[in-house]
Structure formats: structure tokens, C-alpha cells
Design an enzyme around this catalytic site. Structure first.
Site, PDB file in Angstrom:
ATOM      1  N   SER A 151      16.268  14.387 -30.836  1.00 41.34           N
ATOM      2  CA  SER A 151      15.367  13.655 -31.716  1.00 41.34           C
ATOM      3  C   SER A 151      14.788  12.463 -30.971  1.00 41.34           C
ATOM      4  CB  SER A 151      16.174  13.164 -32.918  1.00 41.34           C
ATOM      5  OG  SER A 151      15.506  12.084 -33.522  1.00 41.34           O
ATOM      6  N   TYR A 164      23.341   8.530 -35.128  1.00 38.76           N
ATOM      7  CA  TYR A 164      22.507   9.716 -34.921  1.00 38.76           C
ATOM      8  C   TYR A 164      21.885   9.693 -33.517  1.00 38.76           C
ATOM      9  CZ  TYR A 164      18.547  12.879 -36.050  1.00 38.76           C
ATOM     10  OH  TYR A 164      17.629  13.885 -36.065  1.00 38.76           O
ATOM     11  N   LYS A 168      22.426  12.499 -30.717  1.00 39.11           N
ATOM     12  CA  LYS A 168      21.261  13.273 -30.296  1.00 39.11           C
ATOM     13  C   LYS A 168      21.025  13.178 -28.789  1.00 39.11           C
ATOM     14  CE  LYS A 168      19.636  15.540 -33.767  1.00 39.11           C
ATOM     15  NZ  LYS A 168      19.938  16.981 -33.800  1.00 39.11           N
ATOM     16  N   GLY A 197       8.391  17.603 -41.108  1.00 38.32           N
ATOM     17  CA  GLY A 197       8.715  17.194 -42.467  1.00 38.32           C
ATOM     18  C   GLY A 197       9.864  18.079 -42.944  1.00 38.32           C
ATOM     19  N   HIS A 397      -1.970   9.075   7.758  1.00 39.63           N
ATOM     20  CA  HIS A 397      -2.476   8.515   9.008  1.00 39.63           C
ATOM     21  C   HIS A 397      -3.570   7.515   8.639  1.00 39.63           C
ATOM     22  CE1 HIS A 397      -3.310   9.618  13.466  1.00 39.63           C
ATOM     23  NE2 HIS A 397      -3.268   8.317  13.253  1.00 39.63           N
ATOM     24  N   LYS A 426       1.826  -4.602   3.430  1.00 42.91           N
ATOM     25  CA  LYS A 426       0.671  -4.550   2.525  1.00 42.91           C
ATOM     26  C   LYS A 426       1.201  -4.248   1.129  1.00 42.91           C
ATOM     27  CE  LYS A 426      -2.587  -4.528   5.867  1.00 42.91           C
ATOM     28  NZ  LYS A 426      -3.606  -5.550   6.024  1.00 42.91           N
ATOM     29  N   ASN A 502       2.787  19.074   9.499  1.00 42.92           N
ATOM     30  CA  ASN A 502       3.025  18.386   8.231  1.00 42.92           C
ATOM     31  C   ASN A 502       2.631  19.299   7.060  1.00 42.92           C
ATOM     32  OD1 ASN A 502       2.998  16.673   6.041  1.00 42.92           O
ATOM     33  ND2 ASN A 502       1.836  15.035   7.061  1.00 42.92           N
ATOM     34  N   PRO A 503       3.581  19.565   6.128  1.00 45.86           N
ATOM     35  CA  PRO A 503       3.266  20.484   5.030  1.00 45.86           C
ATOM     36  C   PRO A 503       2.111  20.005   4.146  1.00 45.86           C
ATOM     37  CG  PRO A 503       5.399  19.390   4.682  1.00 45.86           C
ATOM     38  CD  PRO A 503       4.964  19.074   6.075  1.00 45.86           C
ATOM     39  N   GLY A 523      -5.632  14.055   9.709  1.00 48.01           N
ATOM     40  CA  GLY A 523      -6.509  12.974  10.164  1.00 48.01           C
ATOM     41  C   GLY A 523      -6.988  13.239  11.581  1.00 48.01           C
ATOM     42  N   PHE A 553      -9.134   5.946   8.884  1.00 48.61           N
ATOM     43  CA  PHE A 553      -9.240   7.047   7.929  1.00 48.61           C
ATOM     44  C   PHE A 553      -9.265   6.422   6.534  1.00 48.61           C
ATOM     45  CE2 PHE A 553      -6.758   8.743  11.566  1.00 48.61           C
ATOM     46  CZ  PHE A 553      -7.686   9.671  12.006  1.00 48.61           C
TER      47      PHE A 553
HETATM   48  C1  LIG Z   1       0.779   7.634  11.890  1.00 48.94           C
HETATM   49  C2  LIG Z   1       0.973   8.794  12.762  1.00 48.94           C
HETATM   50  C3  LIG Z   1       0.604  10.070  12.160  1.00 48.94           C
HETATM   51  C4  LIG Z   1       0.789  11.235  13.019  1.00 48.94           C
HETATM   52  C5  LIG Z   1       0.321  12.475  12.362  1.00 48.94           C
HETATM   53  C6  LIG Z   1       1.329  13.026  11.349  1.00 48.94           C
HETATM   54  C7  LIG Z   1       0.999  12.770   9.936  1.00 48.94           C
HETATM   55  C8  LIG Z   1      -0.262  13.467   9.485  1.00 48.94           C
HETATM   56  O1  LIG Z   1      -0.020  14.838   9.214  1.00 48.94           O
HETATM   57  C9  LIG Z   1      -0.707  12.730   8.270  1.00 48.94           C
HETATM   58  C10 LIG Z   1      -2.151  12.888   8.049  1.00 48.94           C
HETATM   59  O2  LIG Z   1      -2.887  13.406   8.825  1.00 48.94           O
HETATM   60  S1  LIG Z   1      -2.754  12.235   6.611  1.00 48.94           S
HETATM   61  C11 LIG Z   1      -4.467  12.626   6.627  1.00 48.94           C
HETATM   62  C12 LIG Z   1      -5.346  11.569   7.185  1.00 48.94           C
HETATM   63  N1  LIG Z   1      -5.334  10.324   6.449  1.00 48.94           N
HETATM   64  C13 LIG Z   1      -5.868  10.201   5.215  1.00 48.94           C
HETATM   65  O3  LIG Z   1      -6.393  11.135   4.628  1.00 48.94           O
HETATM   66  C14 LIG Z   1      -5.832   8.832   4.587  1.00 48.94           C
HETATM   67  C15 LIG Z   1      -7.175   8.469   4.061  1.00 48.94           C
HETATM   68  N2  LIG Z   1      -7.125   7.101   3.554  1.00 48.94           N
HETATM   69  C16 LIG Z   1      -6.827   6.820   2.268  1.00 48.94           C
HETATM   70  O4  LIG Z   1      -6.667   7.719   1.461  1.00 48.94           O
HETATM   71  C17 LIG Z   1      -6.710   5.367   1.888  1.00 48.94           C
HETATM   72  O5  LIG Z   1      -7.305   4.572   2.871  1.00 48.94           O
HETATM   73  C18 LIG Z   1      -5.214   4.905   1.732  1.00 48.94           C
HETATM   74  C19 LIG Z   1      -4.542   5.734   0.636  1.00 48.94           C
HETATM   75  C20 LIG Z   1      -4.492   5.054   3.058  1.00 48.94           C
HETATM   76  C21 LIG Z   1      -5.204   3.441   1.340  1.00 48.94           C
HETATM   77  O6  LIG Z   1      -5.969   3.277   0.201  1.00 48.94           O
HETATM   78  P1  LIG Z   1      -5.539   2.211  -0.919  1.00 48.94           P
HETATM   79  O7  LIG Z   1      -4.141   2.439  -1.356  1.00 48.94           O
HETATM   80  O8  LIG Z   1      -6.616   2.226  -1.929  1.00 48.94           O
HETATM   81  O9  LIG Z   1      -5.503   0.911  -0.100  1.00 48.94           O
HETATM   82  P2  LIG Z   1      -6.370  -0.384  -0.338  1.00 48.94           P
HETATM   83  O10 LIG Z   1      -6.012  -0.968  -1.663  1.00 48.94           O
HETATM   84  O11 LIG Z   1      -7.789  -0.081  -0.042  1.00 48.94           O
HETATM   85  O12 LIG Z   1      -5.825  -1.318   0.807  1.00 48.94           O
HETATM   86  C22 LIG Z   1      -4.509  -1.846   0.805  1.00 48.94           C
HETATM   87  C23 LIG Z   1      -4.277  -2.509   2.122  1.00 48.94           C
HETATM   88  O13 LIG Z   1      -4.084  -1.497   3.127  1.00 48.94           O
HETATM   89  C24 LIG Z   1      -5.122  -1.570   4.105  1.00 48.94           C
HETATM   90  N3  LIG Z   1      -5.580  -0.196   4.347  1.00 48.94           N
HETATM   91  C25 LIG Z   1      -6.293   0.570   3.510  1.00 48.94           C
HETATM   92  N4  LIG Z   1      -6.531   1.776   4.095  1.00 48.94           N
HETATM   93  C26 LIG Z   1      -5.963   1.733   5.299  1.00 48.94           C
HETATM   94  C27 LIG Z   1      -5.893   2.659   6.365  1.00 48.94           C
HETATM   95  N5  LIG Z   1      -6.494   3.846   6.312  1.00 48.94           N
HETATM   96  N6  LIG Z   1      -5.222   2.305   7.484  1.00 48.94           N
HETATM   97  C28 LIG Z   1      -4.646   1.081   7.598  1.00 48.94           C
HETATM   98  N7  LIG Z   1      -4.695   0.148   6.603  1.00 48.94           N
HETATM   99  C29 LIG Z   1      -5.347   0.476   5.480  1.00 48.94           C
HETATM  100  C30 LIG Z   1      -6.232  -2.402   3.504  1.00 48.94           C
HETATM  101  O14 LIG Z   1      -6.974  -3.092   4.477  1.00 48.94           O
HETATM  102  C31 LIG Z   1      -5.467  -3.322   2.569  1.00 48.94           C
HETATM  103  O15 LIG Z   1      -4.939  -4.407   3.277  1.00 48.94           O
HETATM  104  P3  LIG Z   1      -5.612  -5.865   3.053  1.00 48.94           P
HETATM  105  O16 LIG Z   1      -5.605  -6.085   1.597  1.00 48.94           O
HETATM  106  O17 LIG Z   1      -4.725  -6.787   3.819  1.00 48.94           O
HETATM  107  O18 LIG Z   1      -6.998  -5.739   3.609  1.00 48.94           O
END
Ligand SMILES: CCCCCCC[C@@H](O)CC(=O)SCCNC(=O)CCNC(=O)[C@H](O)C(C)(C)COP(=O)(O)OP(=O)(O)OC[C@H]1O[C@@H](n2cnc3c(N)ncnc32)[C@H](O)[C@@H]1OP(=O)(O)O
Length: 736
Positions: A151, A164, A168, A197, A397, A426, A502-503, A523, A553
């Protein structure tokens, strides 16, 4: 699903089936072919009295519908008697619906022990008792469906229902464990929190609400959860007035202080917001999900107040990882980042075809081996690389910087030296920067990389926030060059063969758990595409002019997207760029900077020790390395190379030109008119060398005839000979 879901042959016990929800469930099962035990004590809603009429009436209703049913008037405390009724009448039990219940609502202040005990007895012990009596029967037959009724009062609490609520929520705990114990015997156990009801609710709800909350709108969920085709188990559902929903647990990412720290009340108070912050919350489904987190916390020794970034390693010694690559790796990588889409594009073919006279590594391959070391570490959750205390479930990345220091050979053994350059808080996320220097067997630095990881939920230790804002913004004018290229929908699957397994990029379920609708592109795959765009636009297609690239990225790229790279020239050797995805109009790469060499990098001869290992090599690079090494070991010839030194390396069918100048040079297919020296390949001599040294290679590759260029297998033979027995062979040839 159009086929009627029936219960023919199934025996169902429904407790408290004389009225309300129980009656509705019993009628539903009876109408769909089940044999129903209609249990009802016939008591009042507060537990007093007893009568057979309620159960009898429902039995009659089922029979009138053409179904089979028997009545049972026992209290659910005596589950064995109810189950016996089922066995006597129908020989077995398949489904148990624990529905019976009463109320003794009173504020806790006024609640008596009797109020408490009675409710526990009917709800909790009653559910236990009936299910416990039916359990062995269901286990033996390897089939069962059990439904418990909890419930909202149990889940959320409700004034005046302490007894109760406790019973529950106890029922939900019972169901969760039975779901685990029953799983291997095909016994599924689910729990519903109905809002209907009924006699129990008519005292606390207004009449119009009671009218809307028909018991009949709850029974379809009961029917589905108890059908043999339904695989759901351990579920908890809220249902009522045509509304169906599922509940689950949610846990904040929380905070780990590290077990080497004596945690004070103040520490907890200071982290209170983080502890209760549901950003990026998790949804644990088993007790192991909790133990996993606790174990991770115990395993952490040097956290200094943060869970995922090992700050201690920021200043500690670097970690070295060794690896190697060859022509095949370079070709596969080039394909993985989109080269070869046009097989007639000669410049891109030179990135893929190892026997091409201009064969050359894509410079962005310099990221691949260092990245693969990180990927391996991520698989381990902490592979010994500095700073990494997290796995694939947290990392994106974030940024990448790559600088080419020397032309990448077509094959090499590498040493990658990893150092944690920076870790930024951050809050609630973290950003780490790993610096990696790559050297080859000779100790020469080939490349320098900076990998920036965006670690979800990794921040909050009160550290430095690091650089902020958008760096390297392009000017506010139209781009000088725009290149558009669609990424193949299967590209992530091809690219992953270069090492980023990476999966997140291949497994739809993993991507979903990360928060994406589908797998996203690596990336570094986008990075490779952009590298090619820069080579095309700014290096006249010559990868040897590529010096460095920096990107952020900024948004996710998906396989199948079309990249639009916009390039602004700052000078002949430096550009700014941004990349967007055409289909979604999103900016996916920000702050891009590309730098180029004025003159293309040239190959340098590699040492004799390195060259001696170039057996079975297939590329001009390797032929060149071997010959250049030989020259280097012969002062008379080496002196000539200080100015210019050219010679033909000639096989029976084709020839290579080796051209050396000032310790560098080139090797390509062709014939010089006036070479300084001609080395004439003699197939009889080669055969002799092969026979005496490597009969198995001879068997595999050598047919008494050698071809160079065009024919990869034959190139293998040539360099094998030069590599294994180069002194004997080349001395003789040069002497001749
Ligand atoms: C490292 C080694 C890896 C080796 C490879 C193995 C792993 C791989 O398989 C993994 C991958 O390939 S992942 C694919 C590639 N990457 C992505 O797709 C990420 C794309 N980026 C995002 O989605 C957002 O930027 C996101 C989600 C990253 C951030 O977005 P938000 O949460 O909206 O962040 P935001 O509020 O804008 O900012 C917060 C603070 O973080 C800083 N920031 C933002 N994006 C960043 C980024 N891409 N890189 C570094 N710093 C970043 C901002 O500047 C902010 O800090 P501050 O407020 O001090 O300015």
C-alpha cells in the site's frame, strides 16, 4: 498483443476474495479459465466476525460465468488450510494472490499492542502463511506466480496507519526476497500497491473518488503479472483508476570520505548537500549494488575526500606502458576514421595501402596507442594509471590535444609515459588531464598527447575548478573552408577494432544506462575525421605537414551524423575550427586549433638494431629503414649521404629508389637513371639465404621469384631477406 491471455488449467488462490479487489481478481481469473479458490473469512473490515456468505457468493458468480471455483473460509493465518482446499479440489496450486487485509487505524499515540499485533498477523503473517504453504508445491513443479498487496501507506507512510504501514512495507521486503529465492524455480513474485475504492478505503475517501477507483481497473495488472508469459519478477507497481506505473529505488551518487580518514559529524554536515544530491542518481536493484559501492569505498585508501580522482598521483611518478603497432594497425585506424570512402582518392589510399609508395600513418594515430592504455585501465576501474579511479560508467572524453614530434614510422614499439597533469573539481563533475609522451625503440619522442576526461559525478572535493569558458573562439566571419562528411552508421563498430572497445559505443543497453538513446561515436573517431579534414584543407593532403590539433568534445556525435567542419585560417601554419552536426544543427567540437609544419616531415633512418627487426615488413618505410641502417653502418656510404646519395634497389620485376640526404630520405617504387649504387636482387641468392635461414618463410612466401612493389607478399620476402641477412647480401651486392 491481440491473443487473449488465459489461465486454463491453472489453480489460483485469491485471499480476501469475498469483496472489493479480491473479488475482482477472482472473477477475472475465473472468466479466463482458471480454477479459483475463493478465500474469505467473511469478517468485518476491522477484523471482527465471520461468515461464509461472501466467498460463496463469488464462487457462484464464477460458476455462473462458466468457471470453476471453490470457497474457503479460513483466516489467512492458517495458510495450510487454504492450500489444502486447493489441493483437495484441484490437485495443485499455480498462483497465489495475497490480498486479504483489515484496518485498525489509530494514531500512534493511541495505538495499543493489540492494534499492532492484529494488523501484523493478518497482513504480514497471513501473506507469509499462505505463500509458505504453497511454496513447496510451486518449487516442485518448477512453476509459480505469487502476488503480494502492499500500500502507499507502507511505501510513503500515512497518518494513523503505523501498524498497517509497517506490515505493508514488510510485505514488500518479503516479496523482494522470495523473488530472489524463487527465480531458479520459475516462481515470479511481484507486489502491487493498489489504489481502489473498497471496504478498506471507503472510510477515508470521498464517494466520487471511490466510484472512480474501481477494483476492476486493478485486476488486469494482477492478471498480467501472474500470466505464464510474463517474465517480470521483484517488481513493485502502483495501480488505480486506469493508471499503471512501476516504482524503483533511487540512490544519490553520495560521497566517499576515504577509509583512512576519521569522519566527524562536521564532515557529514559539510557534505550533506552532496550526500542528498540526486543529480546522476543510480538505481540499485540488488543488494550487491550496495555492497559494490561500499567495497569501492573500503578499497579506497588515498582519496583525500574524493572518490574517483586519485589526487595523490597528481604529483607522483609517471607510469609507463609499452605497446607496438604495425602497418595493419595504421590501415585499420585510417578506415576507422573514414579514410577510403573513395577508394580512388590516391592521397587517402596512401593511408591505407601499406605497399603504396607514399604509405604514411595518419598523424592522429598518435592518440591511439596511448588511448588504448587508458581504455584498458578503465576496464579495471583503476588500471594503475595516475588519477583514474573510475570505470566506463563515468567517463566521457572531454578534450584532446595531440602534437606530432616526428613522423610516425609504419611500425614501431612504443613507450607511453602517463602523467596526471591536472585534476579539476567541476562540482559535481571532475575533469582530469593526462599528459602522455610517446617514444619509440630509439628513445625518440614521436608524439605528445593530452587527454582530458570528463568524469560524471567525480567532483565535489572542494578542489580548484580550473580553466573556465570557451577558449579559441573563431572570428565572427564566415569560415574560409567548410568540409562536410557523413559518418557511416556502422563506423563506431569499425573504429572500435583499433582499441576503444568502450561498450558505450556499441552496446545499446549500456548506452541507455548512461543516459543516451543509442550508442554514441567515440570522441577519438570524430577526432580522426577532423584530422583528415585539416590535412585535406590545410596540408594539401600531405599528412607529413600535420603538426598539432586541439579540440573540446562539446556535444555527442552519433554514427550516421554528418560532420560539418568550419575552418578559419589565422596563418599558413595555424587555423581555428569548429565542427557541427548537420542533421541536428549542434556544435559538437568547440575551440578547435590546428597547426602545421611549413615543410613536410621527412623520414629519418632508424638504427641498425631497429632495422634488424623489420623482418616480414611490407612497406617502403621498412625497406628504407633496413637500407638506411646498412648505410649508417658503412662510413664510406654514410659520408656520401651527407650530401646526397641515391641508389636503385632492384628485383627481377620492379625497383625501389632509395634517396638519402642529410640523414633523412625517402623510398619509393621506380628506377633512377643515374643511381650512386645499384643493389641488384638476385633471386638465386635470396633463395639460398631463405633456404638456409628461414625455410618456413620460404615455404610460405617464396616461390623462387621475387616481386617488389605492387605485390605485398613479395615485399615481405624482400625485407625479410634484408632484415635477416642484410650484411651478407648487401655487401656482396654493393661490392658487385
Ligand atoms: C579521457 C580519455 C578517454 C579515452 C577514450 C576512452 C573513453 C571513450 O570511449 C569515451 C568517449 O569517447 S565519450 C564520446 C566523446 N565525448 C562526448 O561525446 C562528450 C561530449 N560532451 C558533452 O556531452 C558535454 O560537454 C559534457 C556532458 C561533457 C559536459 O556538459 P555539461 O554537463 O552540460 O557541462 P557544463 O555545465 O557545460 O560544464 C561544466 C563544467 O565542465 C566544463 N566542461 C564542459 N564540457 C567539457 C568538456 N567536453 N571537456 C572538459 N570540460 C568540460 C565546463 O567548462 C564547466 O566548467 P566551468 O564552469 O569551470 O567552465
Amino acid at each position: 498483443m491481440t491473443q487473449e491471455l488465459r489461465f486454463d488449467g491453472k489453480v489460483v488462490i485469491v485471499t480476501g476474495a469475498g469483496n472489493g479487489l479480491g473479488r475482482s481478481h477472482a472473477l477475472m481469473f475465473g472468466a479466463r479459465g482458471a480454477k479459483v479458490v475463493v478465500n474469505d473469512l467473511g469478517g468485518g473490515i476491522h477484523g471482527g466476525g465471520q461468515s461464509s456468505s461472501a466467498a460463496d457468493k463469488v464462487v457462484a458468480e464464477i460458476k455462473a460465468l462458466g468457471g470453476e471455483a471453490v470457497a474457503n473460509y479460513d483466516s489467512v493465518e492458517h495458510g495450510d488450510k487454504i492450500v489444502k482446499t486447493a489441493l483437495d479440489a484441484f490437485g495443485t496450486v499455480d498462483i497465489v494472490i495475497n490480498n486479504a487485509g483489515i484496518l485498525r487505524d489509530v494514531s500512534f499515540q493511541k495505538m495499543t499492542t493489540e492494534d499492532w499485533d492484529l494488523i501484523q498477523k493478518v497482513h504480514l503473517k497471513g501473506s507469509f502463511s499462505v505463500t509458505h504453504a504453497a511454496w513447496p508445491i510451486m518449487r516442485d513443479k518448477g512453476y509459480g506466480r505469487v502476488l503480494f498487496t502492499t500500500s502507499g501507506a507502507g511505501i510513503y507512510g500515512n497518518f494513523g496507519q503505523a501498524n498497517y504501514s509497517a506490515a505493508k512495507l514488510g510485505i514488500y521486503g518479503l516479496a523482494s526476497t522470495l523473488a530472489i529465492e524463487g527465480r531458479s524455480k520459475n516462481i515470479h513474485v511481484n507486489t502491487i500497491a493498489p489504489i481502489a475504492g473498497s471496504r478498506l478505503t471507503e472510510t477515508i475517501m470521498p464517494p466520487e473518488m471511490i466510484a472512480a477507483l474501481k477494483p476492476e481497473s486493478v485486476s488486469p495488472l494482477v492478471g498480467w503479472l501472474c500470466h505464464e508469459s510474463c517474465q517480470e519478477t521483484s517488481g513493485l507497481f502502483e495501480v488505480g483508476a486506469s493508471y499503471f506505473s512501476k516504482l524503483r529505488w533511487e540512490r544519490s551518487l553520495g560521497h566517499v570520505f576515504g577509509t583512512n580518514k576519521n569522519i566527524s559529524i562536521e564532515d557529514v554536515a559539510n557534505k550533506w548537500e552532496k550526500i542528498g544530491d540526486f543529480t546522476d542518481a543510480e538505481h540499485p536493484t540488488t543488494i550487491n549494488d550496495t555492497f559494490g559501492v561500499i567495497n569501492a569505498a573500503i578499497a579506497h585508501k588515498s582519496l583525500g575526500g574524493n572518490q574517483f580522482i586519485d589526487l595523490d598521483t597528481a604529483s607522483s611518478a609517471s607510469v609507463v606502458r609499452e605497446c607496438s603497432y604495425d602497418e595493419r594497425d595504421l590501415s585499420l585506424y585510417a578506415l576507422g576514421v573514414g579514410a577510403g570512402a573513395d577508394p580512388l582518392d590516391a592521397k587517402e589510399l596512401a593511408l591505407i595501402h601499406e605497399a603504396n609508395e607514399n604509405f604514411c600513418a595518419l598523424p592522429t594515430y598518435a592518440v591511439m596507442q596511448p588511448a588504448n592504455g587508458i581504455v584498458q585501465a578503465l576496464y579495471d576501474g583503476n588500471g594503475g594509471l595516475p588519477g583514474l579511479n573510475f570505470g566506463f560508467d563515468r567517463v566521457l572524453h572531454g578534450e584532446m590535444y595531440t602534437e606530432i614530434k616526428a613522423l610516425l614510422p609504419s611500425r614501431a614499439k612504443l613507450k607511453n609515459t602517463y602523467t596526471l597533469k591536472a585534476a579539476y573539481d567541476k562540482n559535481p563533475h571532475a575533469v582530469t588531464v593526462l599528459a602522455i609522451s610517446t617514444t619509440d625503440e630509439t628513445g625518440e619522442e614521436l608524439a605528445y598527447n593530452e587527454f582530458t576526461a570528463f568524469v560524471r559525478g567525480g567532483g565535489g572535493w572542494g578542489g580548484d575548478r580550473g580553466p573556465s569558458g570557451d577558449a579559441n573562439k573563431p572570428p565572427e566571419r564566415d569560415a574560409d573552408i567548410v568540409i562536410e562528411e557523413r559518418i557511416d552508421p556502422g563506423q563506431a563498430l569499425l573504429y572500435r577494432l583499433s582499441g576503444d572497445t568502450n561498450p558505450l559505443h556499441v552496446d545499446p543497453a549500456f548506452a541507455k544506462s548512461f543516459g543516451y538513446d543509442k550508442p554514441i561515436l567515440q570522441g577519438l573517431c570524430s577526432f580522426g575525421y577532423i584530422g583528415r579534414h585539416l590535412i585535406k584543407a590545410c596540408c594539401d593532403g600531405d599528412p607529413r605537414k600535420f603538426k598539432s590539433i586541439r579540440v573540446r568534445f562539446a556535444e555527442t556525435v552519433f554514427p550516421g551524423d554528418t560532420l560539418v567542419t568550419r575552418i578559419w585560417k589565422e596563418s599558413d601554419t595555424r587555423v581555428l575550427f569548429e565542427v557541427s552536426v548537420k542533421e541536428r544543427g549542434k556544435l559538437v567540437i568547440k575551440g578547435g586549433v590546428g597547426e602545421f609544419f611549413k615543410d613536410a616531415l621527412v623520414r629519418k633512418p632508424r638504427s641498425a638494431a631497429v632495422a634488424a627487426e623489420q623482418v616480414n615488413a611490407a612497406s617502403p618505410d621498412d625497406v628504407f629503414s633496413v637500407v638506411a641502417a646498412f648505410i649508417a653502418e658503412h662510413p664510406d656510404l654514410a659520408a656520401k649521404t651527407k650530401t646526397s646519395f641515391q641508389f636503385n634497389l632492384k628485383g627481377p620485376d620492379s625497383q625501389w629508389i632509395i634517396d638519402l640526404k642529410d640523414g633523412a630520405g625517402s623510398c619509393k617504387a621506380g628506377k633512377l637513371d643515374k643511381p650512386d649504387v645499384t643493389i641488384d636482387l638476385d633471386s638465386a641468392l635470396i633463395e639460398k639465404v631463405m633456404t638456409s635461414t628461414l625455410p618456413e618463410i620460404q615455404k610460405l612466401y617464396f616461390g623462387g621469384k621475387i616481386k617488389i612493389g605492387g605485390n605485398v607478399a613479395a615485399s615481405n620476402k624482400l625485407t625479410a631477406v634484408l632484415g635477416i641477412d642484410k650484411n651478407r647480401y648487401t655487401k656482396k651486392a654493393i661490392a658487385a
